[in-house]
Design an enzyme around this catalytic site. Sequence first.
Site, short mmCIF file in Angstrom:
data_model
loop_
_atom_site.label_atom_id
_atom_site.label_comp_id
_atom_site.label_asym_id
_atom_site.label_seq_id
_atom_site.Cartn_x
_atom_site.Cartn_y
_atom_site.Cartn_z
N TYR A 81 0.85 -1.20 0.00
CA TYR A 81 0.00 0.00 0.00
C TYR A 81 0.88 1.24 0.00
O TYR A 81 2.01 1.22 0.48
CB TYR A 81 -0.98 0.01 1.17
CG TYR A 81 -0.37 0.23 2.53
CD1 TYR A 81 -0.42 1.48 3.16
CD2 TYR A 81 0.22 -0.82 3.24
CE1 TYR A 81 0.12 1.67 4.42
CE2 TYR A 81 0.75 -0.64 4.50
CZ TYR A 81 0.69 0.61 5.08
OH TYR A 81 1.23 0.80 6.33
N GLY A 227 -12.39 13.02 20.79
CA GLY A 227 -12.11 12.12 21.89
C GLY A 227 -12.68 10.74 21.65
O GLY A 227 -12.55 10.19 20.55
N ASP A 255 -5.23 2.54 15.11
CA ASP A 255 -4.58 1.29 15.49
C ASP A 255 -3.79 1.47 16.79
O ASP A 255 -3.76 0.57 17.64
CB ASP A 255 -3.62 0.83 14.38
CG ASP A 255 -4.26 0.82 13.01
OD1 ASP A 255 -5.49 0.59 12.93
OD2 ASP A 255 -3.54 1.05 12.01
#
Length: 295
Positions: A81, A227, A255
Site C-alpha cells: 500500500y 475524543g 490502530d
Amino acid sequence: MKTFIFGEAMLEYHSHGGAGLRYGGDTLNTAIHLARAGLDVAYVTAIGSDPISDALVAAWAAEGIDTRHVLRHPQRNPGIYAIHVDAHGERSFLYWRDRSAARKMFELPGIDAALAEAAPAKLVYFSHISLAVISPEGREQLLGLSEKRKADGRAVAYDSNYRPALWPDQHAARALSERAMAAATIGLPTNSDERELWQTSEDELEIARRWLAFGQDMVAVKAAERGCVLGTADEAPRLILAQPAEVIDSSGAGDAFNAGFLGGWLGGQPWVDCVEAGQALARKTLSHQGAIKLG
C-alpha cells in the site's frame, strides 16, 4: 497469557519517502505497539516465501512479536500500500493486495495450530479488514473461534475498520460486521467508519448504544479530535475528551489507540484508564510520519 491477532500485513510506501523496509496494516500496527509495550502477542497472517517476506518476519520478531504463526504461501507475496499525506496530516491510500498471501491464510498448513493455540488465549483481536481479505471459509473459522470464546467467557476485541473497496457490496460488509459485533466482548469502532458502513448520521453515543446491544462488555467509539465515547454493559455511554495533538500524519492513529486501550485492559486497568492510554499512544503516533515509527 498471550494475545492472538489475526490480520493482513503489507509493505508500505510513503509519499514522503524513507529508507529501508517499511510495513504496516491495521492489525499489525496494533500488534507492534503491544509488543513494544512488553506484552506477549502472536500475529497470525500469511506472507510469501521470498527474501522480502523473510525480512518482514525477522523485523517483526525483532519487535518482540511471536511469529510462529506467520504462515508462508509458496506462490503469493505480501500486499503493498502507498500513503499520501496532505498538508493537514490527512492521508489517502492506494493498494495492491488482490493477490496478497494473507487472503489464503486459512487455507495454508499451520492455521489449525494457530486456531488451537488462540482458543484459550487471554485475548483474540481482529478487524473488519481481517474479515474482508480472507476467504468465506476463513471467516467462518475466525468468527466461530470468536463466538465460542465469548460463550466460554473469554475476551474478543473487534474494530469495524471499513474499507469499501474490499467488499462486493455494503450488505455483505454489514452482515459480517454485525456477526463480529455479536461475537466480541470489546468493541473498538470509529465514528466515520460506522457512518460510512451504515449510511447513517448517528452520533458517537448512538453508535455506542447500538454496539452494546450486541452483548459486549465494553465499547469505545473513536471520534478523532473530539475524543472517545466509552460505554459498558453497566454504564451508559459518555464522552471522554481528547487532549489537543499535533498532527503530522494521521496514519495508524486508530490502530495505536486500540493498542493503548487493549494494553491497559491486559494490564488490569479500569476502562477509563484504558481510554486515556489509547489516546496517549494515538497522540504519539500522530506526531510522526507513517503508522509505525521505525528505527
